[in-house]
Scaffold this motif. Structure first.
Motif, PDB file in Angstrom:
ATOM      1  N   LEU A  81      -5.717 -26.473  10.586  1.00  0.00           N
ATOM      2  CA  LEU A  81      -5.084 -27.559  11.332  1.00  0.00           C
ATOM      3  C   LEU A  81      -3.838 -27.056  12.053  1.00  0.00           C
ATOM      4  O   LEU A  81      -3.149 -26.159  11.561  1.00  0.00           O
ATOM      5  N   PRO A  82      -3.516 -27.657  13.199  1.00  0.00           N
ATOM      6  CA  PRO A  82      -2.251 -27.311  13.846  1.00  0.00           C
ATOM      7  C   PRO A  82      -1.085 -27.900  13.055  1.00  0.00           C
ATOM      8  O   PRO A  82      -1.278 -28.731  12.151  1.00  0.00           O
ATOM      9  N   LYS A  83       0.112 -27.496  13.399  1.00  0.00           N
ATOM     10  CA  LYS A  83       1.298 -27.979  12.694  1.00  0.00           C
ATOM     11  C   LYS A  83       1.533 -29.466  12.953  1.00  0.00           C
ATOM     12  O   LYS A  83       1.946 -30.204  12.065  1.00  0.00           O
ATOM     13  N   TYR A  84       1.268 -29.915  14.180  1.00  0.00           N
ATOM     14  CA  TYR A  84       1.438 -31.316  14.556  1.00  0.00           C
ATOM     15  C   TYR A  84       0.144 -31.821  15.189  1.00  0.00           C
ATOM     16  O   TYR A  84      -0.495 -31.097  15.948  1.00  0.00           O
ATOM     17  N   ILE A  85      -0.232 -33.068  14.876  1.00  0.00           N
ATOM     18  CA  ILE A  85      -1.371 -33.684  15.544  1.00  0.00           C
ATOM     19  C   ILE A  85      -0.952 -35.056  16.065  1.00  0.00           C
ATOM     20  O   ILE A  85      -0.092 -35.721  15.493  1.00  0.00           O
ATOM     21  N   ASP A  86      -1.572 -35.437  17.169  1.00  0.00           N
ATOM     22  CA  ASP A  86      -1.328 -36.736  17.775  1.00  0.00           C
ATOM     23  C   ASP A  86      -2.405 -37.687  17.269  1.00  0.00           C
ATOM     24  O   ASP A  86      -3.589 -37.406  17.401  1.00  0.00           O
ATOM     25  N   CYS A  87      -2.007 -38.792  16.652  1.00  0.00           N
ATOM     26  CA  CYS A  87      -2.948 -39.707  16.017  1.00  0.00           C
ATOM     27  C   CYS A  87      -2.823 -41.112  16.595  1.00  0.00           C
ATOM     28  O   CYS A  87      -1.744 -41.527  17.015  1.00  0.00           O
ATOM     29  N   TRP A  88      -3.931 -41.851  16.548  1.00  0.00           N
ATOM     30  CA  TRP A  88      -3.905 -43.279  16.824  1.00  0.00           C
ATOM     31  C   TRP A  88      -3.390 -43.940  15.557  1.00  0.00           C
ATOM     32  O   TRP A  88      -3.744 -43.562  14.445  1.00  0.00           O
ATOM     33  N   ASN A  89      -2.522 -44.945  15.712  1.00  0.00           N
ATOM     34  CA  ASN A  89      -1.830 -45.547  14.585  1.00  0.00           C
ATOM     35  C   ASN A  89      -2.152 -47.041  14.477  1.00  0.00           C
ATOM     36  O   ASN A  89      -1.300 -47.878  14.791  1.00  0.00           O
ATOM     37  N   PRO A  90      -3.358 -47.418  14.023  1.00  0.00           N
ATOM     38  CA  PRO A  90      -3.677 -48.841  13.933  1.00  0.00           C
ATOM     39  C   PRO A  90      -3.029 -49.553  12.747  1.00  0.00           C
ATOM     40  O   PRO A  90      -2.997 -50.778  12.706  1.00  0.00           O
TER      41      PRO A  90
END
Length: 141
Positions: free
Chosen positions: A30-39
């Motif tokens: 995994l990368p250090k940071y991931i962009d996620c959807w936050n429902p």
């Protein structure tokens, strides 16, 4: 689904940037940071669980192409209502509202396409976890 554990660094609208805790996560590479959807509405500083979810390409195309069409219809309705309220020429109000609604909906569809459709999977936060607290009682022997 394999879980990703991490802490939210920053939140912007429905998106959140998660700093991945690689020791607690089940996935590797995994990368250090991931962009996620936050429902779930997690805030900055919350410890969260996330996972990659597949989504239907047909539904994605419906969002990408259907949302601007809905924006045009909303612009027509909004412009007609405003022209009726102000007792003025409808054409200028309808044209202005169509442009405004199209800008909003096309921008949203563009962001959705960039974040989700290209990869076919989307990182989604599915739970807010309680952080592990270790209490040292300071007992002496």
């Amino acid at each position: 689904m394999a879980e990703i554990r991490g802490i939210i660094v920053k939140k912007q609208g429905e998106r959140a940037e998660v700093k991945v805790d690689k020791a607690e996560s089940e996935l590797t590479g995994l990368p250090k940071y991931i962009d996620c959807w936050n429902p779930v509405g997690a805030k900055a500083g919350d410890v969260v669980g996330a996972e990659y979810r597949d989504f239907d390409q047909r539904k994605a195309k419906l969002v990408i192409y259907g949302l601007p069409v809905a924006g045009i219809l909303a612009g027509v309705a909004c412009g007609h209502s405003m022209a009726t309220f102000f007792h003025m020429d409808e054409l200028s109000f309808i044209a202005g509202c169509i442009v405004l609604w199209l800008l909003v909906t096309v921008n949203y569809a563009r962001i959705f396409k960039r974040d989700a459709v290209r990869e076919g999977k989307q990182a989604v936060i599915f739970e807010i976890q309680q952080p592990k607290i270790v209490i040292d009682m300071g007992q002496k022997e």
